[in-house]
Design an enzyme around this catalytic site. Structure first.
Site, PDB file in Angstrom:
ATOM      1  N   TYR A  75       0.880  -1.165   0.000  1.00 17.51           N
ATOM      2  CA  TYR A  75       0.000   0.000   0.000  1.00 17.51           C
ATOM      3  C   TYR A  75       0.918   1.216   0.000  1.00 17.51           C
ATOM      4  O   TYR A  75       1.409   1.632   1.046  1.00 17.51           O
ATOM      5  CB  TYR A  75      -0.856  -0.071   1.250  1.00 17.51           C
ATOM      6  N   GLN A  77       1.498   4.729  -0.173  1.00 17.78           N
ATOM      7  CA  GLN A  77       0.940   6.070  -0.058  1.00 17.78           C
ATOM      8  C   GLN A  77       2.015   7.071   0.380  1.00 17.78           C
ATOM      9  O   GLN A  77       2.358   7.990  -0.355  1.00 17.78           O
ATOM     10  CB  GLN A  77      -0.217   6.072   0.936  1.00 17.78           C
ATOM     11  N   ARG A 250      10.193 -10.434  42.116  1.00 17.57           N
ATOM     12  CA  ARG A 250      11.352  -9.656  42.530  1.00 17.57           C
ATOM     13  C   ARG A 250      11.196  -9.185  43.969  1.00 17.57           C
ATOM     14  O   ARG A 250      10.133  -8.757  44.396  1.00 17.57           O
ATOM     15  CB  ARG A 250      11.487  -8.449  41.592  1.00 17.57           C
ATOM     16  N   GLN A 270       5.483   0.839  43.852  1.00 15.18           N
ATOM     17  CA  GLN A 270       5.275   0.014  42.668  1.00 15.18           C
ATOM     18  C   GLN A 270       3.802   0.004  42.283  1.00 15.18           C
ATOM     19  O   GLN A 270       3.455   0.164  41.124  1.00 15.18           O
ATOM     20  CB  GLN A 270       5.778  -1.415  42.953  1.00 15.18           C
ATOM     21  N   GLY A 341      16.445  -3.127  36.131  1.00  9.36           N
ATOM     22  CA  GLY A 341      17.476  -3.419  35.132  1.00  9.36           C
ATOM     23  C   GLY A 341      17.123  -4.539  34.174  1.00  9.36           C
ATOM     24  O   GLY A 341      17.335  -4.416  32.965  1.00  9.36           O
ATOM     25  N   THR A 362       2.169   7.059  15.165  1.00  7.76           N
ATOM     26  CA  THR A 362       2.388   7.872  13.969  1.00  7.76           C
ATOM     27  C   THR A 362       1.516   7.420  12.803  1.00  7.76           C
ATOM     28  O   THR A 362       0.942   8.234  12.086  1.00  7.76           O
ATOM     29  CB  THR A 362       3.879   7.800  13.559  1.00  7.76           C
ATOM     30  N   GLU A 364      -1.546   5.746  10.483  1.00  6.77           N
ATOM     31  CA  GLU A 364      -3.001   5.913  10.463  1.00  6.77           C
ATOM     32  C   GLU A 364      -3.434   7.192  11.161  1.00  6.77           C
ATOM     33  O   GLU A 364      -4.388   7.196  11.954  1.00  6.77           O
ATOM     34  CB  GLU A 364      -3.684   4.708  11.117  1.00  6.77           C
ATOM     35  N   ASP A 366      -1.294  10.821  12.530  1.00  2.00           N
ATOM     36  CA  ASP A 366      -0.424  11.243  13.622  1.00  2.00           C
ATOM     37  C   ASP A 366      -1.290  11.638  14.819  1.00  2.00           C
ATOM     38  O   ASP A 366      -2.326  12.280  14.665  1.00  2.00           O
ATOM     39  CB  ASP A 366       0.412  12.441  13.158  1.00  2.00           C
TER      40      ASP A 366
END
Lengths: 604, 604
Positions: A75, A77, A250, A270, A341, A362, A364, A366
Site C-alpha cells: 500500500y 501512499q 522480585r 510500585q 534493570g 504515527t 493511520e 499522527d
C-alpha cells in the site's frame, strides 16, 4: 532475519491452505505468529483498499489473485517528503488518451514512495497513490494498481526503482519488514488500473465524479482505528502482565529480621505506578469492544444512507486512536522500567514490545493531528448548542450543558467517589467546561484557524479530556451489564474506580481549574485511590493472568506464568553467540597486545 | 559488533599513549568515540573505587597497572536477584585465617553477579562486592579485587564461571558492551585484596573499623551523579538539536495557494512540544555546571572535616539525578516522535540515542528510590524548622517558611510572570507548602515508615517539586551573572522563563491546590508562555546550533547542519545489506512457490 520472516510467512500460508481457514481465522493465525511481515499489509491494507475503492468488475479481476496470493501487494501512499498530508503527495499519474494509459512518475526526490511495508523486496504489485493529471488538470490523489516486479524473476519492471529503506529502531521489530522506497520513471499502466469507485477517468479522458457518497470511506477509517484501539489493549495487557508477574517475583529491601526481602509488588511505590497501567489495559479492552459495536452500527446506518452519526463516530475513533496508542507506548516503557534493570534485557520481552508498538502513534493519523480533529469537532458541537441540532453518541451529554457548566460535585467523603454518577458528572463537567471555554477563547481570536494555532495547548487538552470521558463512561456502562463469574464484577468495579480516580488525580489541575471539583474533593479522591490500590493488590496476579496469554506468546522470561524467573534467565544468557567461545574473537588482535604492552611512562 | 568495539578501544588506547593525553583528555577522547565499551567501566568505576576504598599501599600496587591497562577491570556489584539494595547482596567472602585468604563463593543462583559492564569477556580483574564472613560473623558488604581471567590465554581461572548475559534493548547501544554474569565456586584470594580503607580484617582474623569518616564516600556519589546530570544535558541537547533542525526542514500542510507546504517548526503544535525540551536541555546544562561547583565545595569542606553541607548536597544530587534522567529519557523519545515517521529510522540517530540513554534511569540509584531519599531529607528539614538548626544550600529558602506558607503571588498581568522574583516565589511556595503538608500528613500516620509507604504519591510529587525549584533557581542565578555575547543573555532569559512557565502549566494542579497561585494567575502564565514561544521561534535553530555538535558526532541524517536531509536520506537506504541483491535471499525458497502455486479453491 528477513529470510526467516519469509520462511514463517510461507509456512503460515501453507497452514492456512491446508486447514482451509476462513479469512478471520487466517488473520488470527498471523496475529499469533506475532512477527511483522509483508503479508500484514497485503491482507490488512491492500485487500481492503481494493474492496473499498475499486469498481466491482475490477475487484473481480484482482481480488481472487490477491486472495490466492498469486500476487503480493503493498500500500504505497507515504512519500519521503509527505506523510500526514495525503493531498500533498507529489507522485503523478498523467493520463495519455492516445494509448489509454496512465504514466506514473516520481518528479522529485521527495516524491519517492518511502515506508510502505512489503514494498522493498516482497511485493509484486502496489496500490500506489498519485495525483491524477488529466488533460493538464490536477484532479487530486487517487489509488492505482501497479505491477512492480516481474513474475519471471522478481526483478523490478523497466522504469521502476525499488529497495529497502534500511535499519529501523530495535533489533527485531520492524526490521523483519521490508519497508521500501519506490520511484517511477514514466511507467505506463492501463487506465483501468486506477481505482475508480469514487471518480473515473473515461476512455476519452474525461474526469467524472461517481455518485458513491464519500462518507462511505469514513466507515473504513472507523474500522481500521477500532482495530488499533483493540491492539492497544492487547499490547498494554502484555506489558502489564510481564511487569505485574515479575513484581511478585522480585524482592528488594524490607524485612529487618533477616527474612527474605519484600516482594516489590507490596510497595506502594510500585502499586502507584503499576496498577493504573493494569486498569488502563482493561479500560481499553472495553472501549475497544464498544468501538467494534460502533463500527457495526455505523456500517448499518451507511447502508441505509443514514450519515447522521458518522461525524461523531469519526471524531470519536480518531480521538481514541490517539489517546490509546500514546498512553500504551508510554505504558510499555513504564512497565520496562518497573522491571528495573532486567527489563532492559531482550529476554524480558519488553524492549521489542515497545519498539514494535511505537509506530502506532504515527501511522493511520499522527496522534497530534488526530486530536486537532477531535477538537474541531467539539468546537462545532459547542457552536451548535441550542440550535436544536441533535447531539449524538459521545457528545450527547452536551445536551445537559447548562447543568454541566454549573453543577457542583456532591462528593463529601472519600467513599462518595465510588459512585459512578459522581465520577461521570465530574468527567462530564470537566470536558464540557473545557470545550465551552476553549470555543469561547477561540471566538475571541481574529480567525478560527489562528485561534486553533495559537491555543494549541488548550485544544489538545480539551480533546484528551473528551476522550478520557469516553473511556470512563464506557467502562461504567460495561459494568451495568451482567458479568459472569463470581466476584468478577466487583473486581472490575474496583478497576473502573481506579482508572477514573487515577485520571482525576493526574489531571487535577484541569478538574480544579474548571471548578468541576473542589480542592477538598480532589484530596478525597486521592485518599480513595489509596484504598482502592490496597483492594486491588491481592488480586493483581489474577487480574493479569485473566488476559490468558501463554508463556510462548508472551515471550518473556520475567513474565513467566510459573514465576520461575531466575532459573530461566540464567541459562538464557548462554544462548548469546558471544558465549560460543570462552575467549572472544578479537582478544588476540586487540586485548592481548594492550595487556602485554610494556609502558615505561604514561602521563595518565 | 563486539569485536569492532574492541578494535575501537584498542585504537583509542594507542592514541592516548601516542599523544600522551592526560586522564581528563583521555576521558574526553573516549566520550567522543561515543560507543559504550569495557573501558568505560575500567576508567569510570574501577579506578575511582580503588582510589576511594583501597588502602594507600594497595593503591600503589593496583593503580599503576590499571593506568597502564596491564589489567582490565570491571565493577561487579549488582547480582541477578539484587540491585538497588546493596546490603542484600549474597556473594560471600569467607576469611580463612589458616591460609590468610578470603574464599569467594556464589551460594545461590540469585547471588550470581549480573550486569557488570566489561565483565563478560574483556576483564581480567573485577572489584567484586561480597559479604565478609569472618569467624562466623557477617560484617556486611565490601569490595574485593579478584582476578578472573588468566593472563596466559584469557581463560577463566579455576572455580570461576563468566559469560556475557545476552542481547539487550536496541540494535547497537549496550550491545557493544559485554555486560556479564559471574559465579564463584570457592575461589581463594589473598586477604590484602580486600579494599580496606573503611574497615580491615587483620592477619589474625579480627574485624576492625577504620577511623576514616564514612561521609567521605558520599563525596564520590556526589561526583558520579554530577556527571550523570551533565550527561543528561548532553543527551537531551543532541536530541533537540536533531528534532529542531528537522522541524525546520520538514513541511506538512498549509499554504492554500499551491506554494510550498508550511515548515513544521512554524506550527504551534510543534513549538509547544519541542521548545520546552530545548529549554530543558539548557536548564540542565546550567544545573550541571552548578553541581560541578557543588562537588568542589563539598570536597573542600570534607578535607576540612566540615560535613555540615553533605546531607543537603547528597539529597540534592540524588534528586537532580532522578529528575534529569527521567525527563531526558522521555525527551529523547518525544524528539523522535516529533520527527514523525523518519525518527523511527536508525539513520535519524534518535532510536539509539534513546536506547543508550534509558539505563541512566536505573543505574546509580533507581530514580524512584532516589526521590524517596529526597523526600526523607525534606521531611527531616521540615521537622527541624524552628529548632534553630541552620538550613543550608537548596533548602535555605525554607528559612522563610512562614512567609512561603502565606504569601500570595502579586502577578496581575501576563508580563508579571517575566519577573524572576514572581517565578521564584511561586516555585518556592509550591515546594514549601507541599513539603509541610506532606510532613503533616505523615505525622498523622501510625509510623513514619507507614506514612511514607501509604502517601507515596505525595512523597514523590513533593520531591519532584523541590528538584524543579532547584533547576529553576539555578537558571535564574545563572542569569544574574554577566554573560558574554551580544543579546545572548536576553535569549537565555526567554528560555529561563519558558522553562519555568512550562513547568508551572504542566503542574498547575499542584500550584493551584497549594494556593501558590490563583486560577487567574495560572491562566496568565499560559498566555505569557504563548508569547514566549513566539519570541523563541526565530532563534530556534541558532539555539540548538549553539550546542556546537558536529554532524559526525550527532550521527543523524535528519539533524544535519546544512538541512540537506532528503538527498542524504535517500542514498543512505542503499547501505542496507538487504539491498545488496535486487531479489532477496529466500525468494526462490519462499516467495516464488507462493506466487506460482495453482490453488483451485481457497476458503478465504
Amino acid at each position: 532475519m528477513y529470510k526467516n520472516t519469509l520462511r514463517k510467512a510461507a509456512h503460515t500460508w501453507k497452514r492456512i491452505i491446508k486447514l482451509r481457514l476462513s479469512e478471520q481465522e487466517a488473520s488470527m493465525l498471523r496475529f499469533y505468529v506475532d512477527e511483522l511481515a509483508f503479508t500484514d499489509l497485503h491482507w490488512g491494507m491492500f485487500i481492503p483498499a481494493i474492496k473499498g475503492q475499486g469498481m466491482e468488475q475490477r475487484q473481480q479481476k484482482w481480488l481472487p489473485l490477491a486472495y490466492k496470493m498469486q500476487l503480493i501487494r503493498c500500500y504505497a501512499q507515504t512519500e519521503l517528503g509527505h506523510g500526514s498530508n495525503v493531498q500533498g503527495l507529489e507522485t503523478t499519474a498523467t493520463f495519455d488518451p492516445k494509448s489509454d494509459e496512465f504514466i506514473m512518475n516520481s518528479p522529485t526526490l521527495t516524491s519517492s514512495k518511502w515506508w510502505p511495508g512489503g514494498l522493498g523486496k516482497a511485493s509484486t504489485h502496489g496500490v500506489v497513490y498519485a495525483r491524477r493529471l488529466v488533460d493538464g488538470k490536477d484532479h487530486g490523489v487517487n489509488g492505482f494498481i501497479v505491477q512492480l516486479q516481474s513474475f519471471d524473476d522478481h526483478s523490478p519492471l523497466p522504469g521502476i526503482t525499488v529497495a529497502d529503506i534500511g535499519m529501523k529502531f530495535g533489533n527485531g521489530a520492524y526490521n523483519t519488514m521490508d519497508n521500501g522506497v519506490l520511484r517511477f520513471d514514466h511507467v505506463r499502466i492501463p487506465r483501468d488500473q486506477m481505482l475508480m469507485r469514487v471518480s473515473q477517468v473515461t476512455r476519452e479522458g474525461k474526469y467524472v465524479q461517481s455518485d458513491v457518497p464519500r462518507q462511505l470511506f469514513y466507515g473504513t477509517m472507523v474500522y481500521v482505528r477500532q482495530t488499533i484501539v483493540a491492539n492497544a489493549s492487547c499490547a498494554s495487557s502484555r506489558a502489564v502482565c510481564i511487569a505485574t508477574r515479575y513484581s511478585a517475583v522480585r524482592r528488594q529491601f524490607g524485612s529487618q529480621d533477616d527474612g527474605p526481602e519484600t516482594q516489590v509488588i507490596d510497595y506502594k511505590t510500585q502499586q502507584n505506578k503499576l496498577f493504573p497501567l493494569v486498569v488502563t489495559a482493561y479500560a481499553y479492552r472495553f472501549v475497544g469492544e464498544w468501538l467494534k459495536w460502533l463500527y457495526t452500527d455505523v456500517t448499518q446506518r451507511l447502508q441505509a444512507n443514514d450519515f447522521s452519526t458518522l461525524p461523531e463516530a469519526h471524531a470519536c475513533t480518531a480521538g481514541l486512536k490517539s489517546l490509546t496508542t500514546s498512553t500504551t507506548a508510554d505504558a510499555i516503557e513504564e512497565c520496562r522500567k518497573l522491571c528495573s534493570g532486567h527489563g532492559y534485557l531482550c529476554s524480558s520481552g519488553l524492549p521489542e514490545l515497545f519498539v514494535v508498538y511505537v509506530p502506532a502513534c504515527t501511522y493511520e493519523g499522527d496522534n497530534v493531528v488526530l486530536l486537532l480533529q477531535v477538537a474541531r469537532f467539539l468546537m462545532k458541537t459547542v457552536s451548535q448548542l441550542g440550535s436544536g441540532k441533535q447531539l449524538v453518541g459521545t457528545t450527547a451529554c452536551m445536551g445537559r450543558v447548562e447543568h454541566l457548566l454549573q453543577c457542583c460535585s456532591d462528593v463529601q467523603q472519600a467513599e462518595d467517589w465510588l459512585k459512578p454518577t459522581a465520577i461521570l458528572e465530574a468527567f462530564e463537567a470537566r470536558a464540557a467546561r473545557m470545550s465551552v471555554a476553549y470555543a469561547r477563547n477561540i471566538s475571541k481570536m481574529p480567525s478560527q484557524e489562528e485561534g486553533f494555532a495559537e491555543l494549541f495547548s488548550d485544544v489538545v487538552e480539551t480533546a484528551v479530556a473528551h476522550c478520557q470521558l469516553i473511556v470512563v463512561s464506557k467502562f461504567i456502562e460495561k459494568l451495568k451489564q451482567g458479568i459472569p463469574g463470581k466476584g468478577v464484577k466487583e473486581q472490575l468495579q474496583i478497576l473502573c474506580n481506579i482508572y477514573a480516580l487515577f485520571l482525576l488525580h493526574k489531571h487535577q489541575g484541569e478538574f480544579l481549574a474548571t471548578g468541576a471539583i473542589t480542592l477538598k474533593q480532589a484530596s478525597l479522591a486521592s485518599d480513595q485511590l489509596r484504598v482502592l490500590y490496597a483492594q486491588a493488590c491481592p488480586n493483581a496476579i489474577a487480574l493479569v493472568d485473566a488476559f490468558n496469554y501463554t508463556d510462548h506468546y508472551l515471550g518473556s522470561v520475567l513474565g513467566r506464568y510459573d514465576g520461575n524467573v531466575y532459573p530461566n534467565l540464567y541459562p538464557k544468557a548462554w544462548e548469546e553467540p558471544l558465549n560460543d567461545t570462552v575467549v572472544p574473537d578479537g582478544y588476540h588482535e586487540y586485548i592481548r597486545p594492550m595487556l602485554k604492552q610494556q609502558l615505561r611512562t604514561v602521563r595518565l
